[in-house]
Design an enzyme around this catalytic site. Structure first.
Site, PDB file in Angstrom:
ATOM      1  N   ASP A  84      69.746  12.119  70.891  1.00 37.47           N
ATOM      2  CA  ASP A  84      68.457  12.095  70.189  1.00 37.47           C
ATOM      3  C   ASP A  84      68.035  13.468  69.668  1.00 37.47           C
ATOM      4  OD1 ASP A  84      66.200  10.623  69.342  1.00 37.47           O
ATOM      5  OD2 ASP A  84      65.040  11.329  71.059  1.00 37.47           O
ATOM      6  N   HIS A  85      67.393  13.456  68.501  1.00 40.59           N
ATOM      7  CA  HIS A  85      66.809  14.659  67.887  1.00 40.59           C
ATOM      8  C   HIS A  85      67.793  15.820  67.847  1.00 40.59           C
ATOM      9  CE1 HIS A  85      62.707  13.604  66.852  1.00 40.59           C
ATOM     10  NE2 HIS A  85      62.671  12.848  67.941  1.00 40.59           N
ATOM     11  N   GLU A 136      64.861  10.881  60.320  1.00 41.14           N
ATOM     12  CA  GLU A 136      63.399  10.848  60.338  1.00 41.14           C
ATOM     13  C   GLU A 136      62.864  11.357  59.008  1.00 41.14           C
ATOM     14  OE1 GLU A 136      59.975  13.452  62.558  1.00 41.14           O
ATOM     15  OE2 GLU A 136      61.434  12.465  63.876  1.00 41.14           O
ATOM     16  N   HIS A 211      58.873   6.796  66.910  1.00 42.68           N
ATOM     17  CA  HIS A 211      58.952   7.910  67.849  1.00 42.68           C
ATOM     18  C   HIS A 211      57.555   8.205  68.389  1.00 42.68           C
ATOM     19  CE1 HIS A 211      62.958   9.899  66.374  1.00 42.68           C
ATOM     20  NE2 HIS A 211      63.043   8.583  66.410  1.00 42.68           N
ATOM     21  N   GLY A 212      57.492   8.987  69.474  1.00 44.91           N
ATOM     22  CA  GLY A 212      56.195   9.362  70.034  1.00 44.91           C
ATOM     23  C   GLY A 212      55.436   8.182  70.598  1.00 44.91           C
ATOM     24  N   SER A 214      54.938   7.104  73.640  1.00 43.76           N
ATOM     25  CA  SER A 214      54.203   7.231  74.905  1.00 43.76           C
ATOM     26  C   SER A 214      52.704   7.324  74.679  1.00 43.76           C
ATOM     27  CB  SER A 214      54.689   8.466  75.674  1.00 43.76           C
ATOM     28  OG  SER A 214      56.020   8.313  76.092  1.00 43.76           O
ATOM     29  N   ASN A 233      61.083   4.589  70.802  1.00 40.46           N
ATOM     30  CA  ASN A 233      61.483   5.724  71.624  1.00 40.46           C
ATOM     31  C   ASN A 233      60.365   6.121  72.583  1.00 40.46           C
ATOM     32  OD1 ASN A 233      63.660   5.670  69.884  1.00 40.46           O
ATOM     33  ND2 ASN A 233      63.639   7.863  69.488  1.00 40.46           N
ATOM     34  N   THR A 236      57.798  10.762  77.242  1.00 43.63           N
ATOM     35  CA  THR A 236      56.728  11.378  78.023  1.00 43.63           C
ATOM     36  C   THR A 236      56.140  10.431  79.053  1.00 43.63           C
ATOM     37  OG1 THR A 236      56.211  12.858  76.178  1.00 43.63           O
ATOM     38  CG2 THR A 236      54.513  12.590  77.850  1.00 43.63           C
TER      39      THR A 236
END
Length: 283
Positions: A84-85, A136, A211-212, A214, A233, A236
């Site tokens: 990832d990333h 992305e 993404h992000g 959480s 995804n 956190t």
């Protein structure tokens, strides 16, 4: 059960208003918790290792990747490995030999043209190795300690027309879209732009990734899946669960020194979080 390809898990979501959960792992406890949580609800899952996690592991990909692969092969549910990333081309080229079936190549910090050029080259290489590749477009923010970007700022969100051209010209297999979430959020207060998601889903013929996640409340997550998100995804949220459980354990027993005790409760807390979030995504 042998390792499953990320592409296969994502393909299963097509037309059924569900999404595959992809959890970022840092320690072996993360790996075990994600698999245990997925097994408890009988769902497939993706284990994700980010470039930042590799940096934490002293720049070595294989120790965590091999541990994740070994755990996945003993799982009773399908498990895929995703890198990832990735910003480093050197790390990208380690993916096939480390057991990963997919990679997210992150050139989103660059200008549109630079992002496209770098991603096209990465996609060509990845496809030659049999890897499924995600990219992305837009700016989700919150990575590498940077503050979350204002989701309403010009250029922060993914433009449908630009996204259509980017996917066609880059050749990627999936696209992470910026629709209001941010990486590393510790509060679940993000509000997603569902109208934009609808337009993106109508414009693109590749799976969309959130993404992000959480920082996104359950109702917003479920609506995003209903709106076309195929892969979600999450990172956190696991760290919050683990840290909270460990902190509570050590506060109650400040003389504890055996890490198996407090890491054990942290692992259990993460497994419960995994099961709960998978339930939200499955509807």
């Amino acid at each position: 059960m042998s390792l499953t390809a990320t592409a296969e898990l994502v393909a299963r979501t097509a037309g059924v208003r569900t999404a595959v959960a992809a959890f970022n792992v840092i320690t072996l406890e993360h790996v075990e918790a994600v698999i245990a949580g997925a097994e408890s609800v009988g769902a497939p899952v993706v284990l994700q290792v980010s470039e930042n996690a590799v940096k934490f592991r002293q720049g070595r990909l294989l120790p965590l990747a091999r541990a994740a692969a070994a755990a996945a092969e003993r799982a009773s549910v399908p498990v895929a490995l995703h890198l990832d990333h990735v910003r480093s081309d050197d790390l990208l080229r380690q993916a096939p030999g480390a057991g990963f079936s997919s990679v997210m190549y992150d050139a989103s910090r660059l200008s549109y043209e630079e992002n496209l050029t770098a991603t096209r080259a990465a996609a060509d290489w990845a496809h030659a190795q049999g890897l499924w590749i995600e990219a992305e477009l837009g700016e989700i923010g919150g990575k590498n300690g940077e503050p979350p970007r204002d989701a309403h700022a010009p250029g922060a969100r993914t433009d449908p027309g630009e996204a259509r051209a980017f996917v066609a010209d880059s050749g990627v297999d999936a696209l992470a879209v910026a629709i209001g979430s941010s990486h590393a959020m510790t509060t679940r207060t993000a509000v997603l732009d569902h109208d934009l998601l609808e337009r993106l889903a109508a414009s693109l013929d590749v799976p969309l990734v959130l993404h992000g996640s959480s920082g996104v409340p359950d109702r917003e997550l479920r609506a995003a899946v209903e709106g076309g998100i195929a892969k979600v995804n999450i990172g956190t949220a696991l760290n919050i669960a683990m840290t909270g459980a460990v902190r509570e354990f050590l506060a109650a027993g400040p003389d504890a020194v055996d890490p198996r005790k407090y890491l054990g409760v942290g692992r259990e807390a993460m497994a419960r979080t995994v099961a709960g979030l998978i339930g939200v995504l499955r509807g």
